[in-house]
Design a protein around this motif. Structure first.
Motif, PDB file in Angstrom:
ATOM      1  N   TRP A 190       0.888  -1.143  -0.020  1.00 20.93           N
ATOM      2  CA  TRP A 190       0.121  -0.041  -0.140  1.00 20.93           C
ATOM      3  C   TRP A 190       0.882   1.403   0.050  1.00 20.93           C
ATOM      4  CZ3 TRP A 190      -0.912   4.299   3.047  1.00 20.93           C
ATOM      5  CH2 TRP A 190      -2.065   4.949   2.758  1.00 20.93           C
ATOM      6  N   LEU A 191       1.812   1.331   0.744  1.00 24.89           N
ATOM      7  CA  LEU A 191       2.966   2.280   1.044  1.00 24.89           C
ATOM      8  C   LEU A 191       3.689   2.600  -0.572  1.00 24.89           C
ATOM      9  CD1 LEU A 191       4.457   2.390   4.542  1.00 24.89           C
ATOM     10  CD2 LEU A 191       2.921   3.895   3.412  1.00 24.89           C
ATOM     11  N   THR A 192       4.015   1.316  -0.857  1.00 28.24           N
ATOM     12  CA  THR A 192       4.935   1.308  -2.324  1.00 28.24           C
ATOM     13  C   THR A 192       4.151   2.018  -3.217  1.00 28.24           C
ATOM     14  OG1 THR A 192       6.243  -0.508  -1.631  1.00 28.24           O
ATOM     15  CG2 THR A 192       5.961  -0.125  -3.875  1.00 28.24           C
ATOM     16  N   GLU A 193       2.883   1.778  -3.586  1.00 29.06           N
ATOM     17  CA  GLU A 193       1.745   2.118  -4.419  1.00 29.06           C
ATOM     18  C   GLU A 193       1.706   3.660  -4.373  1.00 29.06           C
ATOM     19  OE1 GLU A 193      -2.706   1.350  -6.155  1.00 29.06           O
ATOM     20  OE2 GLU A 193      -2.027   0.492  -4.276  1.00 29.06           O
ATOM     21  N   ARG A 194       1.920   4.451  -3.192  1.00 28.64           N
ATOM     22  CA  ARG A 194       1.526   5.763  -2.925  1.00 28.64           C
ATOM     23  C   ARG A 194       2.800   6.738  -2.834  1.00 28.64           C
ATOM     24  NH1 ARG A 194      -2.134   2.596  -1.631  1.00 28.64           N
ATOM     25  NH2 ARG A 194      -4.495   3.087  -1.999  1.00 28.64           N
ATOM     26  N   SER A 195       4.044   5.978  -2.567  1.00 31.99           N
ATOM     27  CA  SER A 195       5.190   6.758  -2.032  1.00 31.99           C
ATOM     28  C   SER A 195       5.849   7.467  -3.236  1.00 31.99           C
ATOM     29  CB  SER A 195       6.330   5.827  -1.220  1.00 31.99           C
ATOM     30  OG  SER A 195       7.402   6.421  -0.931  1.00 31.99           O
ATOM     31  N   PRO A 196       6.399   8.718  -3.016  1.00 28.16           N
ATOM     32  CA  PRO A 196       7.113   9.295  -4.129  1.00 28.16           C
ATOM     33  C   PRO A 196       8.724   8.764  -3.775  1.00 28.16           C
ATOM     34  CG  PRO A 196       6.711  10.798  -1.983  1.00 28.16           C
ATOM     35  CD  PRO A 196       5.879   9.595  -1.999  1.00 28.16           C
ATOM     36  N   ILE A 197       8.829   8.264  -2.800  1.00 29.21           N
ATOM     37  CA  ILE A 197      10.238   7.694  -2.285  1.00 29.21           C
ATOM     38  C   ILE A 197      10.378   6.144  -2.669  1.00 29.21           C
ATOM     39  CG2 ILE A 197      12.131   7.683  -0.625  1.00 29.21           C
ATOM     40  CD1 ILE A 197      10.669   9.712   0.780  1.00 29.21           C
ATOM     41  N   PRO A 198      11.423   5.549  -3.013  1.00 31.52           N
ATOM     42  CA  PRO A 198      11.398   4.040  -3.266  1.00 31.52           C
ATOM     43  C   PRO A 198      11.488   3.382  -1.845  1.00 31.52           C
ATOM     44  CG  PRO A 198      12.898   5.219  -4.633  1.00 31.52           C
ATOM     45  CD  PRO A 198      12.523   6.293  -3.538  1.00 31.52           C
ATOM     46  N   ILE A 199      10.376   2.543  -1.765  1.00 35.09           N
ATOM     47  CA  ILE A 199      10.334   1.493  -0.698  1.00 35.09           C
ATOM     48  C   ILE A 199      11.190   0.338  -0.851  1.00 35.09           C
ATOM     49  CG2 ILE A 199       8.774   0.453   0.867  1.00 35.09           C
ATOM     50  CD1 ILE A 199       8.413   3.608   1.079  1.00 35.09           C
ATOM     51  N   LEU A 200      11.967   0.011   0.320  1.00 36.32           N
ATOM     52  CA  LEU A 200      12.837  -1.359  -0.146  1.00 36.32           C
ATOM     53  C   LEU A 200      12.434  -2.258   1.037  1.00 36.32           C
ATOM     54  CD1 LEU A 200      16.126   0.404  -0.720  1.00 36.32           C
ATOM     55  CD2 LEU A 200      14.377   0.157  -2.321  1.00 36.32           C
ATOM     56  N   ALA A 201      12.409  -3.260   0.645  1.00 39.35           N
ATOM     57  CA  ALA A 201      12.281  -4.613   1.569  1.00 39.35           C
ATOM     58  C   ALA A 201      14.000  -4.847   2.227  1.00 39.35           C
ATOM     59  CB  ALA A 201      12.014  -5.726   0.817  1.00 39.35           C
ATOM     60  N   ASP A 202      13.827  -4.920   3.331  1.00 42.18           N
ATOM     61  CA  ASP A 202      15.218  -5.426   4.197  1.00 42.18           C
ATOM     62  C   ASP A 202      14.828  -6.672   4.959  1.00 42.18           C
ATOM     63  OD1 ASP A 202      17.464  -5.541   5.345  1.00 42.18           O
ATOM     64  OD2 ASP A 202      17.359  -3.876   6.484  1.00 42.18           O
ATOM     65  N   GLU A 203      14.292  -6.687   6.290  1.00 43.23           N
ATOM     66  CA  GLU A 203      13.860  -7.762   6.865  1.00 43.23           C
ATOM     67  C   GLU A 203      13.167  -8.817   6.139  1.00 43.23           C
ATOM     68  OE1 GLU A 203      15.131  -4.783   9.998  1.00 43.23           O
ATOM     69  OE2 GLU A 203      13.871  -4.810   8.236  1.00 43.23           O
ATOM     70  N   ALA A 204      12.548  -8.245   5.004  1.00 46.86           N
ATOM     71  CA  ALA A 204      11.359  -9.148   4.568  1.00 46.86           C
ATOM     72  C   ALA A 204      12.152 -10.120   3.571  1.00 46.86           C
ATOM     73  CB  ALA A 204      10.067  -8.311   3.796  1.00 46.86           C
ATOM     74  N   VAL A 205      13.370  -9.654   3.096  1.00 45.64           N
ATOM     75  CA  VAL A 205      13.814 -10.398   2.202  1.00 45.64           C
ATOM     76  C   VAL A 205      15.532 -10.832   2.611  1.00 45.64           C
ATOM     77  CG1 VAL A 205      14.788  -8.478   0.881  1.00 45.64           C
ATOM     78  CG2 VAL A 205      14.945 -10.382  -0.266  1.00 45.64           C
ATOM     79  N   GLN A 206      15.388 -12.175   2.746  1.00 44.02           N
ATOM     80  CA  GLN A 206      16.793 -12.718   3.364  1.00 44.02           C
ATOM     81  C   GLN A 206      17.608 -13.240   2.104  1.00 44.02           C
ATOM     82  OE1 GLN A 206      17.462 -12.321   6.727  1.00 44.02           O
ATOM     83  NE2 GLN A 206      15.454 -11.172   6.639  1.00 44.02           N
ATOM     84  N   ARG A 207      16.887 -14.219   1.392  1.00 50.06           N
ATOM     85  CA  ARG A 207      17.592 -15.007   0.413  1.00 50.06           C
ATOM     86  C   ARG A 207      16.803 -14.824  -1.039  1.00 50.06           C
ATOM     87  NH1 ARG A 207      19.970 -20.657   2.408  1.00 50.06           N
ATOM     88  NH2 ARG A 207      20.951 -20.242   0.349  1.00 50.06           N
ATOM     89  N   LEU A 208      17.380 -15.645  -1.861  1.00 48.37           N
ATOM     90  CA  LEU A 208      16.865 -15.656  -3.230  1.00 48.37           C
ATOM     91  C   LEU A 208      15.390 -16.271  -3.316  1.00 48.37           C
ATOM     92  CD1 LEU A 208      17.312 -15.349  -6.214  1.00 48.37           C
ATOM     93  CD2 LEU A 208      18.288 -17.440  -6.161  1.00 48.37           C
ATOM     94  N   ALA A 209      15.198 -17.234  -2.447  1.00 46.61           N
ATOM     95  CA  ALA A 209      13.765 -17.842  -2.294  1.00 46.61           C
ATOM     96  C   ALA A 209      12.780 -16.841  -1.771  1.00 46.61           C
ATOM     97  CB  ALA A 209      13.861 -19.072  -1.406  1.00 46.61           C
ATOM     98  N   ASP A 210      13.144 -15.797  -1.250  1.00 52.71           N
ATOM     99  CA  ASP A 210      12.197 -15.086  -0.758  1.00 52.71           C
ATOM    100  C   ASP A 210      11.790 -13.782  -1.713  1.00 52.71           C
ATOM    101  OD1 ASP A 210      12.318 -15.807   1.839  1.00 52.71           O
ATOM    102  OD2 ASP A 210      14.123 -14.656   2.314  1.00 52.71           O
ATOM    103  N   MET A 211      12.367 -13.782  -3.063  1.00 57.35           N
ATOM    104  CA  MET A 211      11.999 -12.856  -3.855  1.00 57.35           C
ATOM    105  C   MET A 211      10.750 -12.881  -4.651  1.00 57.35           C
ATOM    106  SD  MET A 211      14.910 -10.643  -4.149  1.00 57.35           S
ATOM    107  CE  MET A 211      14.673 -10.134  -5.892  1.00 57.35           C
ATOM    108  N   ASP A 212      10.208 -14.082  -4.919  1.00 54.71           N
ATOM    109  CA  ASP A 212       8.994 -13.927  -5.873  1.00 54.71           C
ATOM    110  C   ASP A 212       7.877 -13.593  -4.990  1.00 54.71           C
ATOM    111  OD1 ASP A 212      10.159 -15.381  -7.850  1.00 54.71           O
ATOM    112  OD2 ASP A 212       9.801 -17.317  -7.099  1.00 54.71           O
ATOM    113  N   LYS A 213       7.660 -13.487  -3.839  1.00 59.09           N
ATOM    114  CA  LYS A 213       6.334 -12.957  -3.077  1.00 59.09           C
ATOM    115  C   LYS A 213       6.572 -11.267  -2.987  1.00 59.09           C
ATOM    116  CE  LYS A 213       8.209 -13.241   1.787  1.00 59.09           C
ATOM    117  NZ  LYS A 213       9.336 -13.847   1.535  1.00 59.09           N
ATOM    118  N   LEU A 214       7.921 -10.743  -3.174  1.00 60.33           N
ATOM    119  CA  LEU A 214       7.963  -9.176  -3.097  1.00 60.33           C
ATOM    120  C   LEU A 214       7.547  -8.619  -4.228  1.00 60.33           C
ATOM    121  CD1 LEU A 214      11.410  -9.435  -1.189  1.00 60.33           C
ATOM    122  CD2 LEU A 214       9.226  -9.306  -0.070  1.00 60.33           C
ATOM    123  N   LYS A 215       7.570  -9.285  -5.310  1.00 60.78           N
ATOM    124  CA  LYS A 215       7.266  -8.533  -6.808  1.00 60.78           C
ATOM    125  C   LYS A 215       6.015  -7.625  -6.612  1.00 60.78           C
ATOM    126  CE  LYS A 215       7.149  -9.264 -11.805  1.00 60.78           C
ATOM    127  NZ  LYS A 215       7.097 -10.215 -12.810  1.00 60.78           N
TER     128      LYS A 215
END
Length: 314
Positions: A190-215
């Motif tokens: 929700w924030l990403t859709e509305r933010s004028p600043i890039p929103i980055l995943a940190d704790e939400a992404v640990q390894r390669l296998a975590d990537m698909d759900k973040l798209k």
């Protein structure tokens, strides 16, 4: 934990920075090393197979796996007479600025910490508490340098969060890491859709296998080698992020020059860097990588390019 691996007469250096929340320790790392059958690791290294083998020994423990990966990358570069950054296709001319981190503290301490940031052109600030604006005002009383923000999952209310995002945008903030809880995918999206600043995943992404759900849920990711089990998988995460149209920040834990050089080797492939470990580590036993006008300067030594290794250190 510093690691030295000898392979066919060539020495490689690695490092495991084991932060408490990841559940690793010197004891767990030592035990993991005792499980390895080193005859399974032969040159030329197939890093995909090596990481799969290490994962088969025990789940988790990404930092000690990163130490092994980094040391093997160092060896690979030395055997092939190439800097690690060349092996991964990183162009030194594309090196991004790296930031200097200022943690949550009193205004007096923050002003003192900023005095140590003279060599840097970007400041990273930790937020996520009820005095966020006070911290930003304190920094702005000292410097007008661009800012990176790490909210550390500290924002819970969407309306308050988006209001803060727009306020931070006016304060010269260039990116925001993990604004809401890592498991709150909808809130972060929700924030990403509305933010004028890039929103980055940190704790939400640990390894390669975590990537698909973040798209689609974030504008980008923060790759840390201590989470990704080292350089090989960190590079794979960068490539996957690019395939998703996502931006990349390469970050660090509390690290010496070894892991920092590993991150620097991949940094030109990224949009931003937060690789200030040697400046925040009081006992870095190696030469500090060269920093010029806020950017690291890559040397042409094979492997990591680590210098200042003292006898008896390992």
């Amino acid at each position: 934990m510093l690691l030295k691996i000898e392979h066919e007469g060539v020495t490689g250096y690695g490092e495991a920075s084991m932060v408490p929340y990841m559940g690793e320790s010197y004891e767990s790392a030592t035990h993991f090393l005792s499980l390895i059958d080193w005859t399974q690791i032969r040159y030329p290294f197939n890093f995909q197979e090596i990481i799969a083998y290490l994962d088969s020994l025990t789940p988790g423990q990404p930092a000690i796996k990163a130490a092994i990966d980094i040391a093997l990358n160092d060896i690979h570069g030395k055997i092939s007479h190439q800097p690690c950054y060349s092996i991964y296709g990183a162009e030194p001319k594309n090196m991004p600025l790296t930031s200097y981190t200022v943690g949550i503290d009193t205004p007096e301490v923050i002003r003192e910490k900023l005095k140590d940031a003279a060599a840097f052109r970007v400041i990273k600030v930790k937020l996520g508490r009820d005095n966020d604006k006070e911290l930003i005002h304190t920094i702005r009383s000292v410097t007008n340098l661009p800012l990176y923000v790490d909210a550390n999952q500290g924002w819970t209310d969407r309306k308050q969060a988006i209001d803060m995002v727009y306020w931070l945008h006016d304060q010269g903030v260039l990116l925001i890491e993990q604004p809401m809880d890592k498991d709150n995918l909808d809130g972060n999206a929700w924030l990403t859709e509305r933010s004028p600043i890039p929103i980055l995943a940190d704790e939400a992404v640990q390894r390669l296998a975590d990537m698909d759900k973040l798209k689609g849920a974030y504008h980008g990711i923060n790759v840390k080698l201590m989470k990704s089990c080292g350089m090989y998988e960190g590079h794979q995460m960068i490539l996957k992020a690019r395939s998703f149209g996502m931006k990349v920040l390469i970050g660090c834990m509390s690290e010496t020059s070894i892991a920092t050089l590993a991150g620097i080797a991949l940094a030109p492939l990224c949009d931003w860097a937060d690789l200030d470990g040697p400046w925040l580590t009081t006992n870095n036993p190696f030469d500090t990588p060269m920093l010029k006008d806020g950017r690291y300067v890559l040397n042409d030594l094979p492997g990591l390019g680590l210098t200042g290794v003292k006898e008896g250190l390992f």
